[in-house]
Design a protein around this motif. Structure first.
Motif, PDB file in Angstrom:
ATOM      1  N   LYS A 162       0.842  -1.191   0.000  1.00 46.19           N
ATOM      2  CA  LYS A 162       0.000   0.000   0.000  1.00 46.19           C
ATOM      3  C   LYS A 162       0.883   1.249   0.000  1.00 46.19           C
ATOM      4  CE  LYS A 162      -3.993  -2.105   2.266  1.00 46.19           C
ATOM      5  NZ  LYS A 162      -4.955  -2.030   3.406  1.00 46.19           N
TER       6      LYS A 162
ATOM      7  N   GLY B  96       1.168   5.503   0.482  1.00 46.02           N
ATOM      8  CA  GLY B  96       0.566   6.672   1.099  1.00 46.02           C
ATOM      9  C   GLY B  96       1.294   7.947   0.737  1.00 46.02           C
TER      10      GLY B  96
ATOM     11  N   ILE C 140      -4.099   3.090  -2.239  1.00 43.42           N
ATOM     12  CA  ILE C 140      -3.451   4.392  -2.125  1.00 43.42           C
ATOM     13  C   ILE C 140      -4.231   5.241  -1.138  1.00 43.42           C
ATOM     14  CG2 ILE C 140      -2.670   6.456  -3.355  1.00 43.42           C
ATOM     15  CD1 ILE C 140      -2.791   4.813  -5.947  1.00 43.42           C
ATOM     16  N   SER C 141      -3.520   5.963  -0.271  1.00 46.63           N
ATOM     17  CA  SER C 141      -4.202   6.822   0.706  1.00 46.63           C
ATOM     18  C   SER C 141      -3.451   8.132   0.885  1.00 46.63           C
ATOM     19  CB  SER C 141      -4.330   6.119   2.064  1.00 46.63           C
ATOM     20  OG  SER C 141      -3.050   5.880   2.625  1.00 46.63           O
ATOM     21  N   THR C 142      -4.169   9.119   1.387  1.00 47.02           N
ATOM     22  CA  THR C 142      -3.567  10.398   1.732  1.00 47.02           C
ATOM     23  C   THR C 142      -4.466  11.105   2.731  1.00 47.02           C
ATOM     24  OG1 THR C 142      -2.511  12.401   0.832  1.00 47.02           O
ATOM     25  CG2 THR C 142      -4.623  11.766  -0.129  1.00 47.02           C
TER      26      THR C 142
ATOM     27  N   ASN D 127      -2.302  12.323   9.040  1.00 38.27           N
ATOM     28  CA  ASN D 127      -1.085  11.787   8.431  1.00 38.27           C
ATOM     29  C   ASN D 127      -0.610  10.525   9.137  1.00 38.27           C
ATOM     30  OD1 ASN D 127      -0.671  13.565   6.270  1.00 38.27           O
ATOM     31  ND2 ASN D 127       0.392  15.055   7.544  1.00 38.27           N
TER      32      ASN D 127
ATOM     33  N   VAL E 177      -2.159   7.597   7.585  1.00 39.93           N
ATOM     34  CA  VAL E 177      -1.601   7.292   6.264  1.00 39.93           C
ATOM     35  C   VAL E 177      -0.329   6.468   6.419  1.00 39.93           C
ATOM     36  CG1 VAL E 177      -0.603   8.276   4.163  1.00 39.93           C
ATOM     37  CG2 VAL E 177      -2.604   9.356   5.225  1.00 39.93           C
TER      38      VAL E 177
ATOM     39  N   GLU F  33      -1.015   2.912   7.639  1.00 40.07           N
ATOM     40  CA  GLU F  33      -1.700   2.125   6.607  1.00 40.07           C
ATOM     41  C   GLU F  33      -0.768   1.684   5.489  1.00 40.07           C
ATOM     42  OE1 GLU F  33      -5.627   1.275   4.440  1.00 40.07           O
ATOM     43  OE2 GLU F  33      -5.167   1.663   6.526  1.00 40.07           O
ATOM     44  N   SER F  34       0.382   2.360   5.324  1.00 34.87           N
ATOM     45  CA  SER F  34       1.184   2.235   4.101  1.00 34.87           C
ATOM     46  C   SER F  34       2.480   1.463   4.301  1.00 34.87           C
ATOM     47  CB  SER F  34       1.508   3.631   3.558  1.00 34.87           C
ATOM     48  OG  SER F  34       0.329   4.376   3.348  1.00 34.87           O
TER      49      SER F  34
ATOM     50  N   VAL G 215       5.808   5.226   1.743  1.00 34.64           N
ATOM     51  CA  VAL G 215       5.318   6.562   2.097  1.00 34.64           C
ATOM     52  C   VAL G 215       6.061   7.596   1.259  1.00 34.64           C
ATOM     53  CG1 VAL G 215       5.033   8.259   3.944  1.00 34.64           C
ATOM     54  CG2 VAL G 215       4.824   5.805   4.453  1.00 34.64           C
TER      55      VAL G 215
END
Length: 275
Positions: free
Chosen positions: A12, A14, A40-42, A64, A67, A70-71, A74
């Motif tokens: 994943k 971020g 994908i996250s932000t 943040n 994120v 989760e990732s 980064v």
């Protein structure tokens, strides 16, 4: 301790910082199929920025910290003047299990690694044509980043253009050439269009011809394998129109001016990186 490999099929990604560059990169990743948007996250507080990412399926998280947690990878896509504070604040969460990436211009790997507490870091210098999938991005690996890490990030940034790997010592010159270079080309397009107008063309036609001519010439340089000098010679027939124009450019010091522009921008980049 050796860094654990990033699981290429399930990792994943971020973004810390959800500005235009992060959006361009994320869109390219999704468009190319490198990653689905649900991996994908932000985070961003501005509703318009949140909506921009949500429009193509990226997860918007609450902070943040979320994120990072989760990732597996980064990407720090914040402004250079705040990257130290952001990395330092997140340091407790930045374990060596995570691959860290910075696109902050002028911020060196040694500083990024010090703030993060480890050296599994990759520095990337993309440029603004990332917005249309035509970026030129250069990667430099920190001491703890593996070749596999570098290949993974090359694939990520390859989704928005072309990538090269280089020693970080070249990054100021990279900034002067590909980082600032689009501005030089925009000036050239504007000047070519003005020349067309001066020669009697309607403005819209002149601008379209100038833009497409630059695009086509760049494509020829990228795809034919010919030296640009040879490509120039192929257009310039004896006593013809092109060589007359080239003669005027040479009288004006055209090539020297472009070289000086790259050198000036590289010099300013060195000033920034020392400050």
């Amino acid at each position: 301790m050796e860094a654990l490999p990033i699981p290429t099929d399930t990792y994943k990604l971020g973004f810390i910082g959800a500005g235009k560059m992060a959006e361009s990169i994320a869109r390219g990743i999704v468009r190319s199929g490198v990653l689905p948007p649900n991996r994908i996250s932000t985070f961003h507080r501005d509703p318009s920025r949140r909506q921009a990412f949500e429009s193509f399926g990226v997860h918007l998280l609450s902070e943040n910290d979320d994120v990072v947690e989760e990732s597996d990878v980064v990407i720090f896509s914040v402004k250079p003047q705040v990257v130290k504070d952001v990395v330092s604040q997140l340091r407790p969460l930045l374990s060596r299990k995570k691959l860290l990436v910075s696109i902050a211009a002028g911020v060196k790997l040694k500083d990024l690694q010090e703030w993060a507490g480890h050296n599994r870091f990759i520095r990337v210098m993309p440029n603004t044509p990332s917005a249309v999938g035509a970026a030129a991005s250069v990667l430099s690996l920190g001491g703890g980043a593996t070749e596999q890490d570098g290949d993974l990030i090359a694939k990520v940034f390859g989704s928005i253009g072309k990538t090269w790997k280089a020693d970080e010592k070249y990054f100021d010159a990279v900034t002067g050439l590909s980082g600032s270079g689009p501005a030089y080309i925009y000036l050239a397009i504007e000047a070519l269009a003005d020349g067309g107008v001066a020669a009697g063309l309607p403005r819209e036609l002149a601008l379209g011809l100038a833009s497409q001519t630059v695009l086509g010439a760049a494509s020829m340089a990228c795809h034919t394998g010919k030296h640009p000098g040879q490509l120039k010679d192929d257009v310039a027939s004896p006593g013809g129109t092109t060589i007359a124009g080239v003669h005027e450019l040479e009288k004006g010091g055209f090539r020297g001016i472009l070289m000086n522009a790259v050198l000036a921008a590289a010099s300013r980049s060195r000033e920034f990186s020392r400050s």
